[in-house]
Design a protein around this motif. Structure first.
Motif, mmCIF file in Angstrom:
data_model
loop_
_atom_site.group_PDB
_atom_site.id
_atom_site.type_symbol
_atom_site.label_atom_id
_atom_site.label_comp_id
_atom_site.label_asym_id
_atom_site.label_seq_id
_atom_site.Cartn_x
_atom_site.Cartn_y
_atom_site.Cartn_z
ATOM 1 N N PRO A 1 0.821 -1.208 0.000
ATOM 2 C CA PRO A 1 0.000 0.000 0.000
ATOM 3 C C PRO A 1 0.856 1.260 0.000
ATOM 4 O O PRO A 1 2.031 1.220 0.362
ATOM 5 N N PRO A 2 0.278 2.384 -0.396
ATOM 6 C CA PRO A 2 1.031 3.648 -0.396
ATOM 7 C C PRO A 2 1.564 3.952 1.008
ATOM 8 O O PRO A 2 0.939 3.627 2.011
ATOM 9 N N GLY A 3 2.726 4.585 1.032
ATOM 10 C CA GLY A 3 3.310 4.991 2.302
ATOM 11 C C GLY A 3 4.293 4.001 2.904
ATOM 12 O O GLY A 3 4.940 4.307 3.891
ATOM 13 N N ILE A 4 4.391 2.817 2.325
ATOM 14 C CA ILE A 4 5.351 1.833 2.836
ATOM 15 C C ILE A 4 6.682 2.053 2.145
ATOM 16 O O ILE A 4 6.748 2.159 0.925
ATOM 17 N N ASP A 5 7.727 2.119 2.930
ATOM 18 C CA ASP A 5 9.086 2.293 2.405
ATOM 19 C C ASP A 5 9.558 0.972 1.807
ATOM 20 O O ASP A 5 9.898 0.035 2.532
ATOM 21 N N HIS A 6 9.566 0.899 0.488
ATOM 22 C CA HIS A 6 9.943 -0.339 -0.201
ATOM 23 C C HIS A 6 11.379 -0.743 0.107
ATOM 24 O O HIS A 6 11.721 -1.916 0.026
ATOM 25 N N GLY A 7 12.216 0.213 0.449
ATOM 26 C CA GLY A 7 13.600 -0.089 0.798
ATOM 27 C C GLY A 7 13.728 -0.891 2.079
ATOM 28 O O GLY A 7 14.755 -1.526 2.317
ATOM 29 N N GLN A 8 12.686 -0.881 2.915
ATOM 30 C CA GLN A 8 12.702 -1.650 4.166
ATOM 31 C C GLN A 8 12.074 -3.034 4.018
ATOM 32 O O GLN A 8 12.008 -3.784 4.978
ATOM 33 N N LEU A 9 11.574 -3.354 2.829
ATOM 34 C CA LEU A 9 10.974 -4.671 2.602
ATOM 35 C C LEU A 9 12.057 -5.645 2.135
ATOM 36 O O LEU A 9 12.609 -5.485 1.053
ATOM 37 N N ARG A 10 12.340 -6.632 2.950
ATOM 38 C CA ARG A 10 13.317 -7.658 2.580
ATOM 39 C C ARG A 10 12.612 -8.776 1.819
ATOM 40 O O ARG A 10 11.559 -9.253 2.241
ATOM 41 N N LEU A 11 13.192 -9.184 0.723
ATOM 42 C CA LEU A 11 12.618 -10.206 -0.144
ATOM 43 C C LEU A 11 12.271 -11.463 0.644
ATOM 44 O O LEU A 11 11.191 -12.017 0.496
ATOM 45 N N THR A 12 13.165 -11.927 1.504
ATOM 46 C CA THR A 12 12.915 -13.169 2.241
ATOM 47 C C THR A 12 11.722 -13.042 3.177
ATOM 48 O O THR A 12 10.941 -13.979 3.312
ATOM 49 N N MET A 13 11.555 -11.893 3.808
ATOM 50 C CA MET A 13 10.441 -11.715 4.737
ATOM 51 C C MET A 13 9.112 -11.564 3.998
ATOM 52 O O MET A 13 8.099 -12.129 4.412
ATOM 53 N N VAL A 14 9.110 -10.814 2.920
ATOM 54 C CA VAL A 14 7.885 -10.650 2.137
ATOM 55 C C VAL A 14 7.448 -12.005 1.578
ATOM 56 O O VAL A 14 6.271 -12.373 1.650
ATOM 57 N N GLU A 15 8.400 -12.760 1.056
ATOM 58 C CA GLU A 15 8.082 -14.091 0.538
ATOM 59 C C GLU A 15 7.560 -14.995 1.654
ATOM 60 O O GLU A 15 6.604 -15.743 1.462
ATOM 61 N N ARG A 16 8.153 -14.908 2.823
ATOM 62 C CA ARG A 16 7.711 -15.704 3.973
ATOM 63 C C ARG A 16 6.257 -15.366 4.343
ATOM 64 O O ARG A 16 5.463 -16.254 4.635
ATOM 65 N N ILE A 17 5.898 -14.099 4.324
ATOM 66 C CA ILE A 17 4.529 -13.673 4.625
ATOM 67 C C ILE A 17 3.556 -14.268 3.608
ATOM 68 O O ILE A 17 2.510 -14.814 3.973
ATOM 69 N N LEU A 18 3.908 -14.193 2.327
ATOM 70 C CA LEU A 18 2.996 -14.643 1.273
ATOM 71 C C LEU A 18 2.888 -16.163 1.208
ATOM 72 O O LEU A 18 1.793 -16.710 1.036
ATOM 73 N N VAL A 19 4.005 -16.863 1.360
ATOM 74 C CA VAL A 19 3.970 -18.331 1.376
ATOM 75 C C VAL A 19 3.185 -18.813 2.594
ATOM 76 O O VAL A 19 2.386 -19.755 2.496
ATOM 77 N N GLY A 20 3.365 -18.152 3.734
ATOM 78 C CA GLY A 20 2.592 -18.499 4.926
ATOM 79 C C GLY A 20 1.099 -18.289 4.724
ATOM 80 O O GLY A 20 0.278 -19.074 5.210
ATOM 81 N N THR A 21 0.740 -17.250 3.996
ATOM 82 C CA THR A 21 -0.670 -16.975 3.693
ATOM 83 C C THR A 21 -1.256 -18.087 2.838
ATOM 84 O O THR A 21 -2.348 -18.591 3.111
ATOM 85 N N ILE A 22 -0.531 -18.486 1.806
ATOM 86 C CA ILE A 22 -1.004 -19.560 0.918
ATOM 87 C C ILE A 22 -1.114 -20.869 1.697
ATOM 88 O O ILE A 22 -2.108 -21.594 1.586
ATOM 89 N N ALA A 23 -0.113 -21.190 2.502
ATOM 90 C CA ALA A 23 -0.122 -22.428 3.289
ATOM 91 C C ALA A 23 -1.283 -22.436 4.292
ATOM 92 O O ALA A 23 -1.904 -23.472 4.532
ATOM 93 N N PHE A 24 -1.580 -21.271 4.879
ATOM 94 C CA PHE A 24 -2.687 -21.168 5.829
ATOM 95 C C PHE A 24 -4.020 -21.500 5.160
ATOM 96 O O PHE A 24 -4.865 -22.191 5.728
ATOM 97 N N LEU A 25 -4.222 -21.026 3.946
ATOM 98 C CA LEU A 25 -5.498 -21.222 3.260
ATOM 99 C C LEU A 25 -5.672 -22.633 2.700
ATOM 100 O O LEU A 25 -6.780 -23.149 2.645
#
Length: 179
Positions: A69-93
């Motif tokens: 979403p707007p306002g999030i500093d993309h420079g603070q998003l680490r690829l491994t953590m973002v991927e972990r969030i999304l894979v966890g979401t898919i696994a949860f469902l």
């Protein structure tokens, strides 16, 4: 009495076990909240599809993810953590059923295969989309999306109208029969 590791089945450690906090940056914390909100919107019927993750096979360290979403500093998003969030979401469902049949279609540049996976929610599917180079058949990318198969709000509203119509018809028949 506190929880005891000896009394807790190993398969429930994620639910009942003690854990340390997840080391999110402030941007990752905001991103994880945005993902949760979007999943809840999908489950509630306020959106019909959510593209979560795309992995490019030629460049192993390149992925595309659900936009922040707007306002999030993309420079603070680490690829491994973002991927972990999304894979966890898919696994949860996902439930434990195997995927369905694979469907193919051709685009100008790719052979595209889609496979659907059931989830714990009867009206939600996970779709895995694999794209292959049309000429070489080399894998290009894999994408995971969550898709609604029914519009719960629209169906609920229609059912309410039908219930009201049936009630009115019953009332009419009752009144007509009394005369």
């Amino acid at each position: 009495m506190p929880f005891s590791a000896e009394r807790m089945p190993a398969e429930h450690q994620d639910l009942f076990g003690v854990r340390t906090d997840t080391p999110y940056t402030p941007a990752e914390r905001a991103y994880s909240s945005a993902v949760q909100i979007r999943v809840e919107e999908l489950l509630a019927g306020r959106c019909s599809e959510l593209v979560l993750l795309r992995r490019y096979h030629r460049h192993r360290d390149q992925i595309s993810v659900m936009p922040a979403p707007p306002g999030i500093d993309h420079g603070q998003l680490r690829l491994t953590m973002v991927e972990r969030i999304l894979v966890g979401t898919i696994a949860f469902l996902r439930d434990v059923s195997p995927g369905g049949p694979i469907f193919q279609r051709m685009t100008r540049s790719h052979l595209v295969e889609t496979q659907q996976f059931s989830t714990k929610y009867p009206h939600i599917l996970i779709e895995r989309l694999d794209a292959f180079d049309r000429e070489t058949r080399d894998p290009a990318f894999t994408e995971w999306r969550i898709r609604r198969t029914q519009n719960q709000r629209a169906e609920t509203q229609l059912n309410r109208w039908l219930d009201a119509a049936n009630l009115a018809l019953s009332a009419y028949k009752t009144i007509k029969g009394e005369k």
